[in-house]
Design an enzyme around this catalytic site. Structure first.
Site, short mmCIF file in Angstrom:
data_model
loop_
_atom_site.label_atom_id
_atom_site.label_comp_id
_atom_site.label_asym_id
_atom_site.label_seq_id
_atom_site.Cartn_x
_atom_site.Cartn_y
_atom_site.Cartn_z
N TYR A 113 -2.73 -0.82 10.10
CA TYR A 113 -2.72 -1.12 8.67
C TYR A 113 -1.40 -0.71 8.02
O TYR A 113 -0.76 -1.51 7.32
CB TYR A 113 -3.88 -0.39 7.99
N SER A 115 0.84 -1.19 0.00
CA SER A 115 0.00 0.00 0.00
C SER A 115 0.88 1.24 0.00
O SER A 115 1.97 1.25 0.57
CB SER A 115 -0.90 0.02 1.24
#
Length: 258
Positions: A152, A139
């Protein structure tokens, strides 16, 4: 060259989002796709779109014990793998620095340990290929630290390092390691976000970008450029990020006292 053709590809996280879009796109280009996910019904629906090119293998990459049976199940479907694209992932936010370790473990179990389980399961069949590729979905949140993304973002940052370390360890082999770092993609996961998502792209657009990057033999696939380039710049000059950007998006004003 912008397409992958005539390969055997295992895609995890294929029941929805980027993984599903990738499975369909690769199948349309005459690849034999093994599509994995936790939801068997969703995988069966996916297979209906291309029954000749898609086979399904339901599994939970975060379940260590269940993943022990996956190598033999993969071998029953195909005697080798040319490429693995690990797309399974999850996201939970840490609001007000609650620092609940159980939540952090849930996120890491899928985003980090799930990739380790996937690579371990795939290696015996990847070793048969003349040009094996292992790609995993990171990401752009790992480039700079975002508020609320402690769990995350850190799971994706750990994944970045893991993939780079595997690349270093396997430098004398023919294994290609690829880190895919998307920005915001319109998936059921991001649909839960309660904030503006700049430069949001569709799963189909994401799948096309990923396939093109893999076909061009890239080691890092960042997209969209309108987001990745500014974030990479801010990653080099983090004082700008912390001085001007994070104060605008952080929701915490005082620390909790209990």
């Amino acid at each position: 060259m912008s397409e992958i053709r005539d390969k055997t590809v295992w895609v995890t996280g294929a029941s929805s989002g980027i993984g599903r879009a990738l499975a369909l796109r690769l199948a349309s280009h005459n690849n034999f796709v093994i599509a994995s996910g936790r939801r068997l019904e969703a995988l069966a629906e996916l297979q209906k779109h291309s029954p000749q090119q898609i086979r399904i293998l339901d599994c939970d990459v975060a379940d260590d014990s269940a993943m022990l049976a996956v190598p033999s199940r993969l071998n029953e479907l195909s005697g080798h793998l040319d490429m693995v694209i690990a797309c399974a992932g999850t996201c939970e936010y840490d609001n007000d620095l609650q620092l609940e370790s159980a939540m952090y473990r849930r996120v890491f179990d899928v985003n980090f340990f799930g990739v380790i389980n996937t690579l371990r399961s795939a290696l015996p069949l990847l070793s048969v290929s003349t040009a094996p590729v292992f790609a995993a979905l990171g990401s752009l949140s790992s480039v700079v630290p975002f508020p609320r993304a402690e769990a995350y973002g850190s799971s994706k940052a750990a994944l970045d390092y893991f993939l780079e370390s595997v690349r270093a360890d396997s430098c004398h082999t023919n294994l290609k390691i690829v880190c895919i770092r998307p920005g915001f993609v319109d998936t059921p996961l991001t649909a839960r976000n309660d904030f503006e998502m700049p430069f949001l792209v569709s799963p189909e657009r994401a799948a096309k970008t990923i396939e093109t990057g893999l076909a061009k033999n890239k080691s890092i696939i960042d997209f969209p450029r309108r987001l990745s380039w500014p974030l990479r710049f801010l990653g080099f000059f983090r004082f700008i990020w912390f001085r001007f950007c994070t104060p605008k998006i952080s929701r915490i004003r005082t620390l909790r006292k209990n």
